[in-house]
Design a protein around this motif. Sequence first.
Motif, PDB file in Angstrom:
ATOM      1  N   MET A   1     -10.222   6.847  23.878  1.00  0.00           N
ATOM      2  CA  MET A   1     -11.739   6.158  23.480  1.00  0.00           C
ATOM      3  C   MET A   1     -12.271   6.866  22.282  1.00  0.00           C
ATOM      4  O   MET A   1     -12.333   8.157  22.200  1.00  0.00           O
ATOM      5  CB  MET A   1     -12.660   6.186  24.584  1.00  0.00           C
ATOM      6  N   TYR A   2     -12.815   6.118  21.296  1.00  0.00           N
ATOM      7  CA  TYR A   2     -13.515   6.955  20.276  1.00  0.00           C
ATOM      8  C   TYR A   2     -15.067   6.456  20.023  1.00  0.00           C
ATOM      9  O   TYR A   2     -15.470   5.543  20.482  1.00  0.00           O
ATOM     10  CB  TYR A   2     -12.609   6.162  18.697  1.00  0.00           C
ATOM     11  N   LEU A   3     -15.672   7.529  19.800  1.00  0.00           N
ATOM     12  CA  LEU A   3     -17.317   7.735  20.263  1.00  0.00           C
ATOM     13  C   LEU A   3     -17.855   8.437  18.989  1.00  0.00           C
ATOM     14  O   LEU A   3     -17.543   9.621  18.863  1.00  0.00           O
ATOM     15  CB  LEU A   3     -17.718   8.157  21.436  1.00  0.00           C
ATOM     16  N   LEU A   4     -18.713   7.701  18.237  1.00  0.00           N
ATOM     17  CA  LEU A   4     -19.603   8.398  17.204  1.00  0.00           C
ATOM     18  C   LEU A   4     -20.833   8.882  18.108  1.00  0.00           C
ATOM     19  O   LEU A   4     -21.392   8.277  18.753  1.00  0.00           O
ATOM     20  CB  LEU A   4     -20.436   7.435  16.239  1.00  0.00           C
ATOM     21  N   VAL A   5     -20.907  10.407  17.905  1.00  0.00           N
ATOM     22  CA  VAL A   5     -21.765  10.927  19.020  1.00  0.00           C
ATOM     23  C   VAL A   5     -23.108  10.640  18.396  1.00  0.00           C
ATOM     24  O   VAL A   5     -24.433  10.575  19.418  1.00  0.00           O
ATOM     25  CB  VAL A   5     -21.702  12.562  19.035  1.00  0.00           C
ATOM     26  N   GLN A   6     -23.293  10.252  17.467  1.00  0.00           N
ATOM     27  CA  GLN A   6     -24.648   9.989  16.547  1.00  0.00           C
ATOM     28  C   GLN A   6     -25.201   8.621  17.349  1.00  0.00           C
ATOM     29  O   GLN A   6     -26.331   8.457  17.472  1.00  0.00           O
ATOM     30  CB  GLN A   6     -24.587   9.738  15.318  1.00  0.00           C
ATOM     31  N   SER A   7     -24.235   7.726  17.971  1.00  0.00           N
ATOM     32  CA  SER A   7     -24.868   6.388  18.812  1.00  0.00           C
ATOM     33  C   SER A   7     -25.308   6.788  19.886  1.00  0.00           C
ATOM     34  O   SER A   7     -26.326   5.873  20.399  1.00  0.00           O
ATOM     35  CB  SER A   7     -23.600   5.546  18.844  1.00  0.00           C
TER      36      SER A   7
ATOM     37  N   ARG B   1     -15.493  11.889  31.979  1.00  0.00           N
ATOM     38  CA  ARG B   1     -14.574  11.937  33.203  1.00  0.00           C
ATOM     39  C   ARG B   1     -14.152  10.520  33.452  1.00  0.00           C
ATOM     40  O   ARG B   1     -13.160  10.413  34.055  1.00  0.00           O
ATOM     41  CB  ARG B   1     -15.822  11.965  34.513  1.00  0.00           C
ATOM     42  N   GLU B   2     -14.776   9.324  33.329  1.00  0.00           N
ATOM     43  CA  GLU B   2     -14.390   8.124  33.266  1.00  0.00           C
ATOM     44  C   GLU B   2     -13.115   7.784  32.597  1.00  0.00           C
ATOM     45  O   GLU B   2     -12.070   7.157  32.999  1.00  0.00           O
ATOM     46  CB  GLU B   2     -15.433   7.107  32.854  1.00  0.00           C
ATOM     47  N   CYS B   3     -13.127   8.482  31.225  1.00  0.00           N
ATOM     48  CA  CYS B   3     -11.826   8.468  30.353  1.00  0.00           C
ATOM     49  C   CYS B   3     -10.876   8.817  30.949  1.00  0.00           C
ATOM     50  O   CYS B   3      -9.698   8.433  31.187  1.00  0.00           O
ATOM     51  CB  CYS B   3     -12.024   8.688  28.836  1.00  0.00           C
ATOM     52  N   PHE B   4     -10.934  10.091  31.468  1.00  0.00           N
ATOM     53  CA  PHE B   4      -9.816  11.209  32.051  1.00  0.00           C
ATOM     54  C   PHE B   4      -9.397  10.628  33.208  1.00  0.00           C
ATOM     55  O   PHE B   4      -8.106  10.660  33.329  1.00  0.00           O
ATOM     56  CB  PHE B   4     -10.418  12.351  32.343  1.00  0.00           C
ATOM     57  N   PHE B   5     -10.078   9.961  34.313  1.00  0.00           N
ATOM     58  CA  PHE B   5      -9.609   9.343  35.434  1.00  0.00           C
ATOM     59  C   PHE B   5      -8.792   8.125  35.119  1.00  0.00           C
ATOM     60  O   PHE B   5      -7.909   7.545  35.796  1.00  0.00           O
ATOM     61  CB  PHE B   5     -10.883   8.798  36.494  1.00  0.00           C
ATOM     62  N   ASN B   6      -9.048   7.476  33.975  1.00  0.00           N
ATOM     63  CA  ASN B   6      -8.353   6.272  33.594  1.00  0.00           C
ATOM     64  C   ASN B   6      -7.113   6.569  32.546  1.00  0.00           C
ATOM     65  O   ASN B   6      -6.773   5.710  31.871  1.00  0.00           O
ATOM     66  CB  ASN B   6      -9.196   5.225  33.007  1.00  0.00           C
ATOM     67  N   HIS B   7      -7.120   7.779  32.431  1.00  0.00           N
ATOM     68  CA  HIS B   7      -5.752   8.532  31.434  1.00  0.00           C
ATOM     69  C   HIS B   7      -6.014   7.907  30.215  1.00  0.00           C
ATOM     70  O   HIS B   7      -5.099   7.516  29.338  1.00  0.00           O
ATOM     71  CB  HIS B   7      -4.504   7.867  31.950  1.00  0.00           C
ATOM     72  N   GLN B   8      -7.267   8.246  29.670  1.00  0.00           N
ATOM     73  CA  GLN B   8      -7.778   7.791  28.301  1.00  0.00           C
ATOM     74  C   GLN B   8      -8.177   8.934  27.735  1.00  0.00           C
ATOM     75  O   GLN B   8      -9.199   9.695  28.101  1.00  0.00           O
ATOM     76  CB  GLN B   8      -8.645   6.526  28.194  1.00  0.00           C
ATOM     77  N   PRO B   9      -7.702   9.293  26.513  1.00  0.00           N
ATOM     78  CA  PRO B   9      -8.436  10.484  25.770  1.00  0.00           C
ATOM     79  C   PRO B   9      -9.639  10.139  25.244  1.00  0.00           C
ATOM     80  O   PRO B   9     -10.064   9.068  24.970  1.00  0.00           O
ATOM     81  CB  PRO B   9      -7.284  10.924  24.833  1.00  0.00           C
ATOM     82  N   LEU B  10     -10.570  11.145  25.069  1.00  0.00           N
ATOM     83  CA  LEU B  10     -11.956  11.061  24.264  1.00  0.00           C
ATOM     84  C   LEU B  10     -12.083  11.575  23.020  1.00  0.00           C
ATOM     85  O   LEU B  10     -11.718  13.041  23.084  1.00  0.00           O
ATOM     86  CB  LEU B  10     -12.866  11.233  25.206  1.00  0.00           C
TER      87      LEU B  10
ATOM     88  N   LEU C   1      -9.655  15.848  25.198  1.00  0.00           N
ATOM     89  CA  LEU C   1     -10.875  15.835  24.314  1.00  0.00           C
ATOM     90  C   LEU C   1     -10.698  16.306  22.868  1.00  0.00           C
ATOM     91  O   LEU C   1     -10.365  17.490  22.848  1.00  0.00           O
ATOM     92  CB  LEU C   1     -11.819  16.457  25.285  1.00  0.00           C
ATOM     93  N   GLN C   2     -10.868  15.518  22.146  1.00  0.00           N
ATOM     94  CA  GLN C   2     -10.805  15.863  20.606  1.00  0.00           C
ATOM     95  C   GLN C   2     -12.222  15.878  20.020  1.00  0.00           C
ATOM     96  O   GLN C   2     -13.064  14.746  20.207  1.00  0.00           O
ATOM     97  CB  GLN C   2     -10.042  14.988  19.934  1.00  0.00           C
ATOM     98  N   ILE C   3     -12.739  17.185  19.361  1.00  0.00           N
ATOM     99  CA  ILE C   3     -13.976  17.093  18.652  1.00  0.00           C
ATOM    100  C   ILE C   3     -13.737  16.921  17.166  1.00  0.00           C
ATOM    101  O   ILE C   3     -13.054  17.764  16.721  1.00  0.00           O
ATOM    102  CB  ILE C   3     -14.826  18.316  18.929  1.00  0.00           C
ATOM    103  N   LYS C   4     -14.345  15.941  16.511  1.00  0.00           N
ATOM    104  CA  LYS C   4     -14.290  15.949  14.899  1.00  0.00           C
ATOM    105  C   LYS C   4     -15.254  15.919  14.238  1.00  0.00           C
ATOM    106  O   LYS C   4     -16.394  15.526  14.675  1.00  0.00           O
ATOM    107  CB  LYS C   4     -13.452  14.323  14.743  1.00  0.00           C
ATOM    108  N   ASN C   5     -15.217  16.430  12.895  1.00  0.00           N
ATOM    109  CA  ASN C   5     -16.486  16.315  11.902  1.00  0.00           C
ATOM    110  C   ASN C   5     -17.683  17.364  12.473  1.00  0.00           C
ATOM    111  O   ASN C   5     -18.646  16.834  12.272  1.00  0.00           O
ATOM    112  CB  ASN C   5     -16.723  15.139  11.512  1.00  0.00           C
TER     113      ASN C   5
END
Length: 200
Positions: free
Chosen positions: A1-7, A27-36, A71-75
């Motif tokens: 899942m990709y999220l703009l923190v500003q949003s 947590r929701e992403c990880f439990f569903n085997h989705q990276p964030l 979990l990846q932190i960008k920019n």
Amino acid sequence: MYLLVQSIQSRTLLDAAEGKNLARLARECFFNHQPLILDFVNVEQVTAHFCQALLCPLTNEFGADYLNQWLQIKNPSSHVRQIIQSAMGELDDYFDCLERAQVQSADQEITTLNCLWLIKARDLCRDNPLFAGFMLGISDKALIEAIGRLSIEDIEHIAQSGWLCFAPRISNHFFEYMNRKQHTAVDVLLTLREGLNHGG
């Protein structure tokens, strides 16, 4: 899942409340085997409390290696990067405080009950989800999958949380009926005792 923190920003400065919201989403992403992926583009100001509320609980629950992978932190700006590094540097203090709190609040009987319940729940969720719903009341599919993935280390960690992991499924009407039934039995015993005393 990709999220703009500003949003998620409701204020000009991200604080603990926003950190907790992001931690729940993670947590929701990880439990569903989705990276964030959290993109901090155009986010210039965060507090130490934001980073602590986001990263400390997740590190405790999933481990640093897991977060590095999922979990990846960008920019991040230089300020955001500095605050994140500072929060990660305080993890030892966070874990020490958490361990002291758990030792103080843990009840061995609660821990034992949690272990027994979680082991049974995990086995049923893995082998017979239908029975997990029937016997334990676990009917949510996502919850069944999450419990089924628990390791014994996960179970031991959760069991020592200090609170009970499950709730009664019996209605208050049942307890009221049992209470009335017990009172009736007591009344009968008292009556018999009085009759025996008078008879003697």
